[in-house]
Enzyme design. Structure first.
Site, PDB file in Angstrom:
ATOM      1  NE  ARG A  58      -2.477   3.223   2.488  1.00 17.30           N
ATOM      2  CZ  ARG A  58      -2.269   4.368   3.119  1.00 17.30           C
ATOM      3  NH1 ARG A  58      -1.058   4.686   3.555  1.00 17.30           N
ATOM      4  NH2 ARG A  58      -3.242   5.198   3.340  1.00 17.30           N
ATOM      5  CG  LEU A  59       2.384   2.231  -3.433  1.00 17.46           C
ATOM      6  CD1 LEU A  59       2.505   2.565  -4.921  1.00 17.46           C
ATOM      7  CD2 LEU A  59       3.705   1.692  -2.894  1.00 17.46           C
ATOM      8  CG  ASP A  60       1.270   7.479   3.349  1.00 16.38           C
ATOM      9  OD1 ASP A  60       0.124   7.367   3.797  1.00 16.38           O
ATOM     10  OD2 ASP A  60       1.997   8.476   3.546  1.00 16.38           O
ATOM     11  CB  VAL A  94       0.726   7.991  -4.756  1.00 20.69           C
ATOM     12  CG1 VAL A  94       1.025   6.622  -4.154  1.00 20.69           C
ATOM     13  CG2 VAL A  94      -0.713   8.069  -5.233  1.00 20.69           C
ATOM     14  CD  GLU A 145      -3.462   7.953   1.946  1.00 16.25           C
ATOM     15  OE1 GLU A 145      -4.211   8.586   2.713  1.00 16.25           O
ATOM     16  OE2 GLU A 145      -2.240   7.857   2.130  1.00 16.25           O
ATOM     17  CG  HIS A 173     -14.812  11.540   2.198  1.00 14.66           C
ATOM     18  ND1 HIS A 173     -14.130  10.921   3.214  1.00 14.66           N
ATOM     19  CD2 HIS A 173     -13.882  12.276   1.515  1.00 14.66           C
ATOM     20  CE1 HIS A 173     -12.860  11.269   3.165  1.00 14.66           C
ATOM     21  NE2 HIS A 173     -12.679  12.087   2.144  1.00 14.66           N
ATOM     22  CG  HIS A 219      -4.405   4.679   9.364  1.00 11.64           C
ATOM     23  ND1 HIS A 219      -4.374   4.211   8.061  1.00 11.64           N
ATOM     24  CD2 HIS A 219      -3.626   5.798   9.358  1.00 11.64           C
ATOM     25  CE1 HIS A 219      -3.622   4.989   7.326  1.00 11.64           C
ATOM     26  NE2 HIS A 219      -3.143   5.965   8.072  1.00 11.64           N
ATOM     27  CD  GLN A 234     -11.053   9.443   6.393  1.00  9.84           C
ATOM     28  OE1 GLN A 234     -11.573  10.367   7.018  1.00  9.84           O
ATOM     29  NE2 GLN A 234     -10.326   9.658   5.307  1.00  9.84           N
ATOM     30  CG  ASN A 285      -5.603  11.921  10.875  1.00  5.78           C
ATOM     31  OD1 ASN A 285      -4.719  12.132  11.694  1.00  5.78           O
ATOM     32  ND2 ASN A 285      -5.357  11.421   9.675  1.00  5.78           N
TER      33      ASN A 285
END
Length: 581
Positions: A242-244, A246, A281, A310, A378, A380, A383
């Site tokens: 999973r790429l944070d 991008v 992401e 959302h 994590h 949603q 934060n």
């Protein structure tokens, strides 16, 4: 053993290994590289000094036994005897489970987490998505401020513990996905600038200077990131990354870093003979990310779809502040739009951004599994000012509706650890910075951020207080109590249906048909012969589903299938899954 390091601007580089010091020589075949031979074994401590400066960790360190500021240690990956033959598990048909090692159990280690993997097998998930594991200061944190991008956080157990975790997961038939961060490094313990131009002022990000993907020296920086990514997949037998964030990868080169990464990962998959995949992401709502390279895209296999989250969150909670504003005007219409078109913002005006955002996704060509759908993550949860989960905001019935929409939607579903039993514990923002000034800056920044939204300082948890992390640990004793046990049974049933009913993993996004009533607060959709209906209102709803015969596959509250008039009478705050014949 050969030691090497990239330090293009250095005039002298020395190696300290097991207490002995020797000079490196320039590599005549690779510009900017230095190399030497030295006696070493698994566990040998070493570091490099540039121009007679302090001895620093290896940028490509495989292990940091004493944390980010300590010496590196040699890791001989071939020394681990893998127990499980593993052919891989691809993304289509998957159900992912996002897991934070430090709070999944009170112990907060990979070995302790591995002991709880049986729960996930019983739940029915197919892949565990681990939040970042790279070393960071202190013991506890989210992991997004990591450094040493090739190493495993030592308090979690280090490299051997990760191998044991992956081995156990594969033994149970679970794939493993790892969250990696390429867009920035942590503010503490990051020694890369001492070696070379790993960062550039050409671009700026929320974390400061951007990682150098397109300025002078960027060839080696890109190779550094590619090598790290491939190492997780090869050395630890990880199944996907999973790429944070991008969207924070600033790259103006003709071949974008993500395209180069996807090409390299596909090549490694062919070499290893097992499927590997990349999940982005992204805040861009740009379908090029998940479009095959042959069609002009970047070739990533999937991306997180925050628009679905959302819309769903707004429909469930009524919240409409910040980025929820666009979705709050007609939340069920927003849910329907994402279920059928993937993105909500596909070139539409975003009031939160003050501009138009996104571009259309061709739902006749993009497979539905390329978008991940979720009601909680994590981000949603953590934060929010107090890290409150949906279980702190909604009734069990509305939680059941959230689960039904997430687990029967066209997208690849992902759960956030604990949501499957409506965990009563929050998941808050916590850090363990060892630098007092940085710790205080994080504390002040967190309170200032939420004070702007009306929160009193004393109501915002102190990230540095150990109690903040402790509150965020899952309470496994809850599973035996109500309503947790009932919610867990509901999740298990829905996931089982997803595996049993082929229509629920149909990749045809365009085939999803949705009806809803914004005022009455119900929504129903069809995927092949499967019908899903949720009633978010407290009062019962009469939902017209048509005259075809239907059988109830799963229901949160007892409900009869539609009669000859084709109307479903669904109790308030309830969900049902039906099979029409």
């Amino acid at each position: 053993m050969q030691f090497e390091v990239w330090a293009p601007q250095a005039g002298r580089v020395t190696l300290q290994c097991d207490g002995a010091t020797r000079a490196l020589e320039r590599d005549q075949d690779r510009e900017g590289w230095w190399r030497t031979e030295a006696a070493a074994r698994d566990g040998s401590r070493y570091g490099f000094a540039v121009d007679d400066g302090p001895v620093l960790p290896d940028p490509r360190s495989r292990r940091q036994p004493d944390g980010p500021d300590g010496l590196s240690a040699v890791v001989e990956h071939d020394g681990y005897a893998w127990r499980t033959e593993w052919a891989g598990r691809p993304l289509p048909g998957a159900v992912l489970y996002e897991l934070h090692v430090g709070t999944y159990t009170r112990e907060g280690t990979l070995d302790a987490a591995a002991e709880r993997l049986g729960h996930l097998v019983q739940l029915g998930v197919t892949h565990v998505e681990l939040m970042p594991l790279c070393p960071f200061p202190g013991r506890h944190g989210w992991g997004y401020e990591g450094v040493s991008l090739w190493a495993v956080h030592e308090p979690y157990g280090g490299p051997e513990a990760l191998k044991r975790f992956v081995d156990r997961a594969h033994e149970l038939g679970l794939g493993v996905v790892l969250d990696v961060v390429h867009n920035h490094l942590g503010p503490s313990g990051n020694y890369l600038p001492a070696f070379g131009p790993y960062f550039t002022d050409t671009h700026h990000t929320p974390w400061g200077s951007a990682v150098n993907l397109d300025a002078p020296g960027s060839d080696e920086v890109r190779a550094f990131l590619l090598g790290s990514a491939l190492a997780w997949l090869r050395d630890y037998r990880i199944d996907g990354l999973r790429l944070d964030a991008v969207h924070a990868l600033a790259d103006t080169r003709a071949c974008h870093f993500l395209e180069e990464l996807s090409t390299a990962v596909d090549a490694l998959a062919a070499e290893l003979g097992r499927p590997l995949f990349l999940i982005a992401e992204s805040d861009l709502n740009d379908p090029r990310l998940i479009t095959p390279r042959a069609q002009g895209g970047f070739g990533l296999q999937a991306q997180w779809n925050d628009d679905f989250h959302h819309a769903l969150h707004t429909a469930l909670t009524g919240e409409s502040q910040g980025y929820y504003a666009d979705f709050g005007r007609a939340p069920l219409a927003a849910v329907a739009r994402t279920l059928t078109r993937g993105y909500f913002h596909d070139g539409t005006y975003s009031s939160f951004r003050g501009r138009h955002h996104g571009r259309p996704l061709d739902n006749t060509r993009v497979a539905a599994h390329r978008l991940l759908g979720y009601s909680q993550t994590h981000d949603q949860v953590g934060n929010r000012a107090q890290g409150d989960r949906l279980s702190a905001l909604l009734s069990p019935g509305l939680l059941a509706c959230a689960a039904a929409l997430t687990l029967t939607a066209p997208f690849t579903p992902m759960l956030f650890m604990g949501e499957e039993w409506a965990a009563g514990t929050p998941w808050q923002f916590f850090t363990d910075h060892t630098d007092p000034e940085l710790a205080e800056a994080v504390r002040r920044g967190r309170r200032r951020e939420f004070a702007a939204h009306g929160w009193a300082e004393e109501d915002v948890p102190d990230p540095q207080d150990p109690a903040t992390r402790d509150r965020s640990c899952l309470d496994w004793a809850e599973l035996a109590d109500e309503p947790h046990a009932r919610v867990l049974d509901w999740y298990r049933r829905l996931i089982a249906l997803r595996h049993e009913q082929a229509d629920l993993t149909d990749p045809d996004l365009a085939d999803t048909k949705v009806a809803f009533d914004e005022r009455e607060r119900w929504l129903a959709f069809r995927r092949g012969d499967v019908r899903v209906a949720v009633n978010l209102a407290k009062e019962p709803a009469a939902i017209p589903l048509g005259p075809r015969h239907a059988d109830v596959l799963a229901a949160w509250e007892p409900v009869e299938p539609p009669g000859t008039d084709g109307v479903l009478h669904l109790p308030g705050e309830s969900a049902v899954v039906l099979l029409q014949t």
